[in-house]
Design an enzyme around this catalytic site. Structure first.
Site, PDB file in Angstrom:
ATOM      1  NE  ARG A   1      37.604  38.915  43.659  1.00 49.87           N
ATOM      2  CZ  ARG A   1      36.378  39.195  44.114  1.00 49.87           C
ATOM      3  NH1 ARG A   1      36.133  40.365  44.674  1.00 49.87           N
ATOM      4  NH2 ARG A   1      35.403  38.311  44.011  1.00 49.87           N
TER       5      ARG A   1
ATOM      6  CG  HIS B   1      35.914  42.258  50.934  1.00 46.81           C
ATOM      7  ND1 HIS B   1      36.803  41.329  50.469  1.00 46.81           N
ATOM      8  CD2 HIS B   1      34.900  42.272  50.017  1.00 46.81           C
ATOM      9  CE1 HIS B   1      36.361  40.789  49.350  1.00 46.81           C
ATOM     10  NE2 HIS B   1      35.197  41.352  49.052  1.00 46.81           N
TER      11      HIS B   1
END
Length: 314
Positions: free
Chosen positions: A229, A277
């Site tokens: 994250r 991502h």
């Protein structure tokens, strides 16, 4: 008497709908699950919500008869505080996520371990005969030993790296060189590491986990891999540590703001690699099987897979 099919509301971005619109009904049928998938069920008639961030805003309280929210993402920090406490919430854990994450982490760990960038990017006619260390001589630390973190730790250990794992609660794994836990174990886990992998959940306790103080603990010039994250890292502290040489390179797959703005300093920094991502994208086929299994369990009164603990947030 026949049982009415469960009404499953698909609450996710438009781009995901075609794949799941094909896969979920097919997998439901294969699993013997009676369910009707739609994006247009009236909220008061919905039995299950299949969710991914980026779709239409939801008032979860309006789904008055829902039996659960089934997330397509491994992380649920975006909704854990908005789903009513009495409505079960599950996160996605499947073979596709584990395999994809392990491949990304292993690939970039080996890339930095072998010095591949130096060979590929230079190609300047200079013969630099510098052999890399063996993996057994390069300590690696994996922060976070959940499903994804443990899969990566085992993969790296299988490649010969001495792997130290750290988690909030004790986790045993014989393939790890060390398994540490709790706040008191974190400094020891980071000390001397040459590659650090971030895979902890994002909670109030882990936000800015890698601040200036903790970035100073691994070996000077260490490599930081973050497929977890974005908010696990203090961005300003990381940039300062890169400029000062404490961090030799940072390969980052997740960010506080996504897509990463074009003017963000990470794009232009010579010792930062940005990937968009992609470390552990949810695969439709494997995720559909997990959703179907949870619907089957719900109908049978069995415990749901990967139920989120509201006390910890994951």
């Amino acid at each position: 008497m026949s049982i009415a099919p469960a009404r499953v509301h698909f609450a996710a971005p438009d781009r995901l709908w075609p794949g799941y619109a094909e896969a979920l009904p097919r997998v439901f049928a294969e699993a013997g699950v009676a369910a009707e998938l739609s994006r247009d069920h009236p909220p008061g008639e919905v039995d299950w919500i299949v969710y991914a961030p980026g779709g239409p805003a939801l008032d979860f309280a309006a789904f008055s008869r829902a039996k659960g929210v089934l997330s397509l993402w491994a992380g649920v920090e975006r909704i854990v505080g908005t789903v009513p406490a009495d409505l079960p919430l599950t996160r996605m854990v499947d073979d596709g996520l584990r395999q994809g994450m392990a491949e990304w982490v292993a690939g970039h760990a080996l890339r930095h371990h072998l010095g591949i960038d130096a060979h590929v990017l230079r190609q300047d006619g200079v013969w630099r005969h510098v052999a890399p260390k063996l993996a057994r001589d390069r300590p690696v630390t994996v922060l976070g030993l959940g499903e994804l973190g443990m899969a990566c730790a085992r993969t790296l250990a299988g490649l010969g790296f001495p792997v130290t794992g750290w988690s909030r609660r004790p986790r045993a794994e014989p393939r790890l060189a060390h398994a540490l836990s709790g706040p008191e174990g974190l400094p020891e886990a980071l000390a001397g590491a040459e590659i650090v992998v971030l895979l902890t959940p994002l909670t109030p306790e882990t936000e800015n986990l890698m601040d200036a103080a903790r970035l100073s603990l691994p070996a000077r010039g260490f490599v930081l891999l973050n497929p977890g994250r974005g908010a696990l890292i203090d961005d300003a502290a990381l940039l300062a540590a890169l400029d000062g040489g404490q961090v030799g390179h940072a390969t980052l797959d997740v960010f506080r703001q996504e897509p990463l703005p074009p003017d963000h300093a990470f794009w232009a920094h010579p010792r930062v690699t940005v990937t968009p991502h992609i470390a552990a994208e949810t695969r439709v086929e494997s995720a559909a099987r997990v959703i179907a299994e949870n619907l089957r369990r719900g109908a049978a009164g069995e415990p749901l897979l990967h139920l989120v603990d509201r006390r910890t947030g994951y």
